[in-house]
Design a protein around this motif. Sequence first.
Motif, PDB file in Angstrom:
ATOM      1  N   GLY A 119     191.552 -30.081  52.639  1.00 38.28           N
ATOM      2  CA  GLY A 119     191.203 -29.032  53.591  1.00 38.28           C
ATOM      3  C   GLY A 119     192.418 -28.610  54.389  1.00 38.28           C
ATOM      4  O   GLY A 119     193.555 -28.758  53.944  1.00 38.28           O
ATOM      5  N   LEU A 120     192.163 -28.113  55.590  1.00 43.19           N
ATOM      6  CA  LEU A 120     193.227 -27.564  56.434  1.00 43.19           C
ATOM      7  C   LEU A 120     193.475 -28.462  57.638  1.00 43.19           C
ATOM      8  O   LEU A 120     192.536 -28.914  58.301  1.00 43.19           O
ATOM      9  N   ILE A 121     194.747 -28.708  57.905  1.00 42.77           N
ATOM     10  CA  ILE A 121     195.169 -29.469  59.081  1.00 42.77           C
ATOM     11  C   ILE A 121     195.824 -28.495  60.050  1.00 42.77           C
ATOM     12  O   ILE A 121     196.471 -27.536  59.625  1.00 42.77           O
ATOM     13  N   TRP A 122     195.620 -28.693  61.344  1.00 42.61           N
ATOM     14  CA  TRP A 122     196.273 -27.818  62.315  1.00 42.61           C
ATOM     15  C   TRP A 122     196.619 -28.575  63.597  1.00 42.61           C
ATOM     16  O   TRP A 122     196.024 -29.610  63.914  1.00 42.61           O
ATOM     17  N   ASN A 123     197.598 -28.036  64.290  1.00 46.45           N
ATOM     18  CA  ASN A 123     198.062 -28.567  65.565  1.00 46.45           C
ATOM     19  C   ASN A 123     197.427 -27.719  66.659  1.00 46.45           C
ATOM     20  O   ASN A 123     197.830 -26.584  66.890  1.00 46.45           O
ATOM     21  N   LEU A 138     190.913 -21.745  53.234  1.00 44.58           N
ATOM     22  CA  LEU A 138     192.213 -21.355  52.706  1.00 44.58           C
ATOM     23  C   LEU A 138     192.377 -19.847  52.643  1.00 44.58           C
ATOM     24  O   LEU A 138     193.435 -19.305  52.993  1.00 44.58           O
ATOM     25  N   GLU A 139     191.344 -19.131  52.213  1.00 42.00           N
ATOM     26  CA  GLU A 139     191.443 -17.683  52.068  1.00 42.00           C
ATOM     27  C   GLU A 139     191.763 -16.988  53.391  1.00 42.00           C
ATOM     28  O   GLU A 139     192.361 -15.906  53.408  1.00 42.00           O
ATOM     29  N   LEU A 150     202.498 -21.199  58.812  1.00 40.78           N
ATOM     30  CA  LEU A 150     201.890 -22.029  57.766  1.00 40.78           C
ATOM     31  C   LEU A 150     202.930 -22.879  57.042  1.00 40.78           C
ATOM     32  O   LEU A 150     204.108 -22.534  56.968  1.00 40.78           O
ATOM     33  N   VAL A 151     202.451 -23.985  56.462  1.00 38.78           N
ATOM     34  CA  VAL A 151     203.267 -24.811  55.589  1.00 38.78           C
ATOM     35  C   VAL A 151     202.367 -25.375  54.491  1.00 38.78           C
ATOM     36  O   VAL A 151     201.191 -25.655  54.706  1.00 38.78           O
ATOM     37  N   LEU A 211     197.874 -27.166  54.355  1.00 40.03           N
ATOM     38  CA  LEU A 211     196.875 -27.548  53.358  1.00 40.03           C
ATOM     39  C   LEU A 211     197.169 -28.976  52.922  1.00 40.03           C
ATOM     40  O   LEU A 211     198.249 -29.258  52.391  1.00 40.03           O
ATOM     41  N   VAL A 212     196.216 -29.902  53.140  1.00 37.30           N
ATOM     42  CA  VAL A 212     196.464 -31.328  52.884  1.00 37.30           C
ATOM     43  C   VAL A 212     195.195 -32.021  52.386  1.00 37.30           C
ATOM     44  O   VAL A 212     194.101 -31.472  52.441  1.00 37.30           O
TER      45      VAL A 212
END
Length: 411
Positions: A119-123, A138-139, A150-151, A211-212
Motif C-alpha cells: 500500500g501507501l506510506i506517508w509522512n 496508487l492511482e 513521491l518516491v 509505495l511499500v
Amino acid sequence: MLFRRFIVLILISGTAFAGSREQLVILTTDNPALLSPGVELFQQHYPNLDVQILQRHEADALAMLSAPNHDVDVVSSSSIRLFRPLTNHNALIPVARLTPHKSPMDTEYIAVLGYSGYGLIWNQRHLDKHQLPAPQRLEALTDPLYYNHLVMSSPSRSATTHQMIEKLLQRHGWDHGWGLLLQVGGNLDSVSASSEKVSHIVASGQADVGLVIDSDAKAQHALFPFVHFRYQPDSLILPGYLAALSTDSSSPYGKNFVQFMLSEVVQKQIEEAPLYKLRRHARPQFEVATFPLNQELLHQRAILVQQLFDISISKQLPLLNQAWHMIHEVRRLPGLEPQQATQLARAVTLASTPVIRHEQAHQPAFAALQDPSRHTDSAQKLESLQDAMSRQLQESIQLTQAILFSQKQVP
C-alpha cells in the motif's frame, strides 16, 4: 602401547572435528538483516556452523544460480522467479520433507516463510506542512498536488515493486497501465535503489508518500508514529519464499535451517521486529485482490517490464518531471484556443504513451529481451528505446512551452 596410541589418535581427531567449522551459504534478494535473528537462533544449536548470507539483486542472483559451480545451500527471496532455475533442474528439497504443516501458498518445492500486503506510506508531518491529503490509492498519485512529493523503487531493483507494477498493468491493461505509471513518474522526487529504502526516505522527510509493503511501513511506524500506512483496496499477497537445495555439494544444514525457520518457534516471532510479516498460516489482515496475479505472464515479460520502467521513468526523471509539470501548468490556463487544446492533447499523449505498445510487447524482439548488463544486443535495443522516449518527452515539453509562450504574448 599400541592401544594407548590408538586412543590418543581418536582424541586428537575428535578434538579436530569438534573444532572445525561447517559452512551454510544463504542467498537472498532481501535485506540480510531480516534473516539475521533467525540465523543467530539457529547457530545456537550449531555453534561450529559458519553461516554466510549473500545479498544480490534478482538478475545477479539468477546468474549465480544458473552457474554450475555455485555453493548456495538456501535461497530466500520475495521473487518466485529466482527459484525457476532450481525447480527446472530438480535441485530443491520437497516442502513435505521440511514441514508437516503445509501452507496453501507453498509449492511442491518452495515454502512460504511469511507474507505481506502492499500500500501507501506517508509522512503526516510533511503532508500537513504542504497541505496535502493522505492518498487513498496508487492511482491518486497522478494528481498534480503530489508533484515532487513521491518516491518509489524500480522493478529491476525490487521484486515486490515488480509485482505491484505487474498487478497494475494486469488490472488496467498494458497501455493504460503504463499511462498511469508515467503520470505517477512525473510526480516522483526520486526512484529508490530498493523498496525498503522507500520507507526510510518517507520517514526522514526526503519525500512525503511512497509505495511499500506493510512490513517496511510497520518498521518505520514503530520508530516514528507520524509515519502512516494504508493498504491498497485490492492488495496482493506478497510471500517471502524459502527453499533448501538438494544437490551433491549442498550443505546438510540447509534442510535443517529451512525446517527451523518454518517451525513454530520462529513463526511465533515472525510478526515482530525485524520481519513484521504475517505468519505463513495467518489469515490476511487486508482486502485481498479479487483476481490473482498471473505469475506466468509476469515471468514471460519480466525483463521487458523491468527495463521499460527504467528507460521510461528511472532514467528520464528530469524530463518526465518537466513534461508533466508543464502539462499541469497549461491545464490551469483559462480559455485555450482549439489549436492549443490540440497541442495540449498531443503533449499529454507523448508523455503518457510507452515506447513499446501492447501489440508490440508480445513480439519476439521484445519478449526475448535479456539482462542488458550481460547481453549487448538487448543493451543496444534498450538504448535506442530510451532515446525514443527522450524524444517523446522533449516534443511534449516543446508543445506546452509553445502554448505558454503564446499565452504570454496575448495583451
